[in-house]
Design a protein around this motif. Structure first.
Motif, PDB file in Angstrom:
ATOM      1  N   ILE A 105       0.839  -1.204   0.000  1.00 35.83           N
ATOM      2  CA  ILE A 105       0.000   0.000   0.000  1.00 35.83           C
ATOM      3  C   ILE A 105       0.872   1.252   0.000  1.00 35.83           C
ATOM      4  O   ILE A 105       0.597   2.216  -0.713  1.00 35.83           O
ATOM      5  CB  ILE A 105      -0.959  -0.016   1.208  1.00 35.83           C
ATOM      6  CG1 ILE A 105      -2.010  -1.101   1.007  1.00 35.83           C
ATOM      7  CG2 ILE A 105      -1.614   1.345   1.392  1.00 35.83           C
ATOM      8  CD1 ILE A 105      -2.819  -1.382   2.234  1.00 35.83           C
ATOM      9  N   GLY A 106       1.945   1.242   0.776  1.00 37.70           N
ATOM     10  CA  GLY A 106       2.858   2.380   0.800  1.00 37.70           C
ATOM     11  C   GLY A 106       3.504   2.631  -0.553  1.00 37.70           C
ATOM     12  O   GLY A 106       3.627   3.770  -0.995  1.00 37.70           O
ATOM     13  N   LYS A 107       3.900   1.548  -1.227  1.00 37.30           N
ATOM     14  CA  LYS A 107       4.489   1.691  -2.561  1.00 37.30           C
ATOM     15  C   LYS A 107       3.474   2.247  -3.554  1.00 37.30           C
ATOM     16  O   LYS A 107       3.795   3.105  -4.365  1.00 37.30           O
ATOM     17  CB  LYS A 107       5.028   0.364  -3.064  1.00 37.30           C
ATOM     18  CG  LYS A 107       5.671   0.490  -4.433  1.00 37.30           C
ATOM     19  CD  LYS A 107       6.270  -0.791  -4.892  1.00 37.30           C
ATOM     20  CE  LYS A 107       6.910  -0.709  -6.260  1.00 37.30           C
ATOM     21  NZ  LYS A 107       6.616   0.377  -7.113  1.00 37.30           N
ATOM     22  N   LYS A 108       2.242   1.780  -3.477  1.00 40.26           N
ATOM     23  CA  LYS A 108       1.201   2.274  -4.375  1.00 40.26           C
ATOM     24  C   LYS A 108       0.961   3.767  -4.150  1.00 40.26           C
ATOM     25  O   LYS A 108       0.867   4.536  -5.104  1.00 40.26           O
ATOM     26  CB  LYS A 108      -0.096   1.512  -4.181  1.00 40.26           C
ATOM     27  CG  LYS A 108      -1.153   1.888  -5.210  1.00 40.26           C
ATOM     28  CD  LYS A 108      -2.489   1.424  -4.744  1.00 40.26           C
ATOM     29  CE  LYS A 108      -3.520   2.441  -4.621  1.00 40.26           C
ATOM     30  NZ  LYS A 108      -3.447   3.751  -4.254  1.00 40.26           N
ATOM     31  N   ASP A 109       0.872   4.179  -2.883  1.00 40.40           N
ATOM     32  CA  ASP A 109       0.679   5.601  -2.589  1.00 40.40           C
ATOM     33  C   ASP A 109       1.845   6.444  -3.110  1.00 40.40           C
ATOM     34  O   ASP A 109       1.649   7.540  -3.642  1.00 40.40           O
ATOM     35  CB  ASP A 109       0.506   5.823  -1.091  1.00 40.40           C
ATOM     36  CG  ASP A 109      -0.870   5.435  -0.603  1.00 40.40           C
ATOM     37  OD1 ASP A 109      -1.759   5.210  -1.445  1.00 40.40           O
ATOM     38  OD2 ASP A 109      -1.059   5.356   0.627  1.00 40.40           O
ATOM     39  N   LYS A 110       3.059   5.927  -2.975  1.00 38.80           N
ATOM     40  CA  LYS A 110       4.232   6.639  -3.478  1.00 38.80           C
ATOM     41  C   LYS A 110       4.173   6.755  -4.997  1.00 38.80           C
ATOM     42  O   LYS A 110       4.479   7.810  -5.559  1.00 38.80           O
ATOM     43  CB  LYS A 110       5.499   5.896  -3.049  1.00 38.80           C
ATOM     44  CG  LYS A 110       6.763   6.591  -3.421  1.00 38.80           C
ATOM     45  CD  LYS A 110       7.971   5.815  -2.911  1.00 38.80           C
ATOM     46  CE  LYS A 110       9.253   6.477  -3.356  1.00 38.80           C
ATOM     47  NZ  LYS A 110      10.422   5.717  -2.946  1.00 38.80           N
ATOM     48  N   ASP A 111       3.767   5.682  -5.681  1.00 38.84           N
ATOM     49  CA  ASP A 111       3.637   5.712  -7.138  1.00 38.84           C
ATOM     50  C   ASP A 111       2.549   6.684  -7.590  1.00 38.84           C
ATOM     51  O   ASP A 111       2.703   7.366  -8.609  1.00 38.84           O
ATOM     52  CB  ASP A 111       3.350   4.312  -7.680  1.00 38.84           C
ATOM     53  CG  ASP A 111       4.528   3.363  -7.511  1.00 38.84           C
ATOM     54  OD1 ASP A 111       5.647   3.850  -7.262  1.00 38.84           O
ATOM     55  OD2 ASP A 111       4.312   2.141  -7.626  1.00 38.84           O
ATOM     56  N   VAL A 112       1.457   6.762  -6.852  1.00 40.19           N
ATOM     57  CA  VAL A 112       0.386   7.705  -7.188  1.00 40.19           C
ATOM     58  C   VAL A 112       0.897   9.141  -7.068  1.00 40.19           C
ATOM     59  O   VAL A 112       0.638   9.967  -7.942  1.00 40.19           O
ATOM     60  CB  VAL A 112      -0.846   7.473  -6.289  1.00 40.19           C
ATOM     61  CG1 VAL A 112      -1.837   8.632  -6.385  1.00 40.19           C
ATOM     62  CG2 VAL A 112      -1.523   6.170  -6.644  1.00 40.19           C
ATOM     63  N   GLU A 113       1.611   9.430  -6.019  1.00 44.22           N
ATOM     64  CA  GLU A 113       2.154  10.782  -5.843  1.00 44.22           C
ATOM     65  C   GLU A 113       3.161  11.119  -6.936  1.00 44.22           C
ATOM     66  O   GLU A 113       3.195  12.233  -7.434  1.00 44.22           O
ATOM     67  CB  GLU A 113       2.790  10.920  -4.455  1.00 44.22           C
ATOM     68  CG  GLU A 113       1.781  10.970  -3.333  1.00 44.22           C
ATOM     69  CD  GLU A 113       0.813  12.138  -3.477  1.00 44.22           C
ATOM     70  OE1 GLU A 113       1.235  13.254  -3.823  1.00 44.22           O
ATOM     71  OE2 GLU A 113      -0.396  11.920  -3.232  1.00 44.22           O
ATOM     72  N   ALA A 114       3.998  10.152  -7.327  1.00 47.75           N
ATOM     73  CA  ALA A 114       4.957  10.388  -8.408  1.00 47.75           C
ATOM     74  C   ALA A 114       4.236  10.641  -9.726  1.00 47.75           C
ATOM     75  O   ALA A 114       4.645  11.507 -10.512  1.00 47.75           O
ATOM     76  CB  ALA A 114       5.905   9.189  -8.531  1.00 47.75           C
ATOM     77  N   ALA A 115       3.166   9.915  -9.967  1.00 42.74           N
ATOM     78  CA  ALA A 115       2.394  10.121 -11.196  1.00 42.74           C
ATOM     79  C   ALA A 115       1.736  11.502 -11.191  1.00 42.74           C
ATOM     80  O   ALA A 115       1.687  12.167 -12.226  1.00 42.74           O
ATOM     81  CB  ALA A 115       1.331   9.029 -11.341  1.00 42.74           C
ATOM     82  N   ARG A 116       1.253  11.936 -10.057  1.00 40.06           N
ATOM     83  CA  ARG A 116       0.654  13.277  -9.973  1.00 40.06           C
ATOM     84  C   ARG A 116       1.689  14.347 -10.241  1.00 40.06           C
ATOM     85  O   ARG A 116       1.411  15.334 -10.919  1.00 40.06           O
ATOM     86  CB  ARG A 116       0.062  13.491  -8.576  1.00 40.06           C
ATOM     87  CG  ARG A 116      -1.261  12.855  -8.406  1.00 40.06           C
ATOM     88  CD  ARG A 116      -1.852  13.330  -7.107  1.00 40.06           C
ATOM     89  NE  ARG A 116      -3.066  12.585  -6.828  1.00 40.06           N
ATOM     90  CZ  ARG A 116      -3.597  12.460  -5.649  1.00 40.06           C
ATOM     91  NH1 ARG A 116      -3.019  13.034  -4.621  1.00 40.06           N
ATOM     92  NH2 ARG A 116      -4.698  11.781  -5.475  1.00 40.06           N
ATOM     93  N   ALA A 117       2.879  14.171  -9.673  1.00 38.42           N
ATOM     94  CA  ALA A 117       3.937  15.162  -9.879  1.00 38.42           C
ATOM     95  C   ALA A 117       4.338  15.204 -11.350  1.00 38.42           C
ATOM     96  O   ALA A 117       4.569  16.292 -11.910  1.00 38.42           O
ATOM     97  CB  ALA A 117       5.148  14.821  -9.015  1.00 38.42           C
ATOM     98  N   THR A 118       4.409  14.055 -11.986  1.00 40.19           N
ATOM     99  CA  THR A 118       4.763  14.002 -13.404  1.00 40.19           C
ATOM    100  C   THR A 118       3.670  14.629 -14.257  1.00 40.19           C
ATOM    101  O   THR A 118       3.948  15.376 -15.195  1.00 40.19           O
ATOM    102  CB  THR A 118       4.976  12.533 -13.847  1.00 40.19           C
ATOM    103  OG1 THR A 118       5.972  11.948 -13.019  1.00 40.19           O
ATOM    104  CG2 THR A 118       5.415  12.449 -15.291  1.00 40.19           C
ATOM    105  N   LYS A 119       2.415  14.369 -13.930  1.00 38.18           N
ATOM    106  CA  LYS A 119       1.298  14.918 -14.674  1.00 38.18           C
ATOM    107  C   LYS A 119       1.257  16.435 -14.540  1.00 38.18           C
ATOM    108  O   LYS A 119       0.942  17.148 -15.477  1.00 38.18           O
ATOM    109  CB  LYS A 119      -0.014  14.302 -14.178  1.00 38.18           C
ATOM    110  CG  LYS A 119      -1.232  14.745 -14.947  1.00 38.18           C
ATOM    111  CD  LYS A 119      -2.472  14.068 -14.415  1.00 38.18           C
ATOM    112  CE  LYS A 119      -3.705  14.535 -15.150  1.00 38.18           C
ATOM    113  NZ  LYS A 119      -4.921  13.950 -14.612  1.00 38.18           N
ATOM    114  N   GLY A 120       1.585  16.925 -13.360  1.00 37.28           N
ATOM    115  CA  GLY A 120       1.567  18.360 -13.119  1.00 37.28           C
ATOM    116  C   GLY A 120       2.664  19.097 -13.888  1.00 37.28           C
ATOM    117  O   GLY A 120       2.521  20.266 -14.208  1.00 37.28           O
ATOM    118  N   GLN A 121       3.772  18.415 -14.184  1.00 42.37           N
ATOM    119  CA  GLN A 121       4.859  19.044 -14.899  1.00 42.37           C
ATOM    120  C   GLN A 121       4.578  19.164 -16.390  1.00 42.37           C
ATOM    121  O   GLN A 121       5.131  20.019 -17.057  1.00 42.37           O
ATOM    122  CB  GLN A 121       6.161  18.252 -14.696  1.00 42.37           C
ATOM    123  CG  GLN A 121       6.675  18.310 -13.289  1.00 42.37           C
ATOM    124  CD  GLN A 121       7.891  17.429 -13.104  1.00 42.37           C
ATOM    125  OE1 GLN A 121       8.317  16.739 -14.012  1.00 42.37           O
ATOM    126  NE2 GLN A 121       8.436  17.454 -11.894  1.00 42.37           N
ATOM    127  N   GLY A 122       3.739  18.236 -16.928  1.00 44.55           N
ATOM    128  CA  GLY A 122       3.507  18.192 -18.369  1.00 44.55           C
ATOM    129  C   GLY A 122       2.541  19.174 -18.802  1.00 44.55           C
ATOM    130  O   GLY A 122       2.412  20.134 -19.363  1.00 44.55           O
TER     131      GLY A 122
END
Length: 89
Positions: A72-89
């Motif tokens: 669950i912790g890894k999934k939450d970390k991946d979700v946050e990384a995806a949000r950060a990447t989406k926000g940059q594009g």
């Protein structure tokens, strides 16, 4: 934020099935062996060895809970990384 909400809800505040399943599995892993051992002792006359129980059981329980929490912790970390990447594009 309450402890229950922290344990069962994701970063968006929505209930997450992975968290619910992990906690249900942890609770059932604690109580079901005790219930099955009690039934076996009552109906089959099995001798209970508390030393063997206390030595063997906690390791398996810790592995079960840790694997759920880490996933669950890894999934939450991946979700946050995806949000950060989406926000940059």
């Amino acid at each position: 934020m309450s402890l229950l909400k922290t344990m069962l809800y994701n970063v968006n505040g929505e209930p997450e099935i992975g968290r619910v399943i992990t906690w249900v599995a942890a609770i059932s892993a604690i109580f079901s062996p005790v219930a099955f051992m009690g039934c076996a002792m009552a109906f089959q006359g099995v001798k209970f060895d508390p030393v063997a129980w206390c030595t063997a059981y906690p390791g398996g329980l810790a592995a079960l809970v840790a694997s759920g929490i880490l996933s669950i912790g890894k999934k939450d970390k991946d979700v946050e990384a995806a949000r950060a990447t989406k926000g940059q594009g």
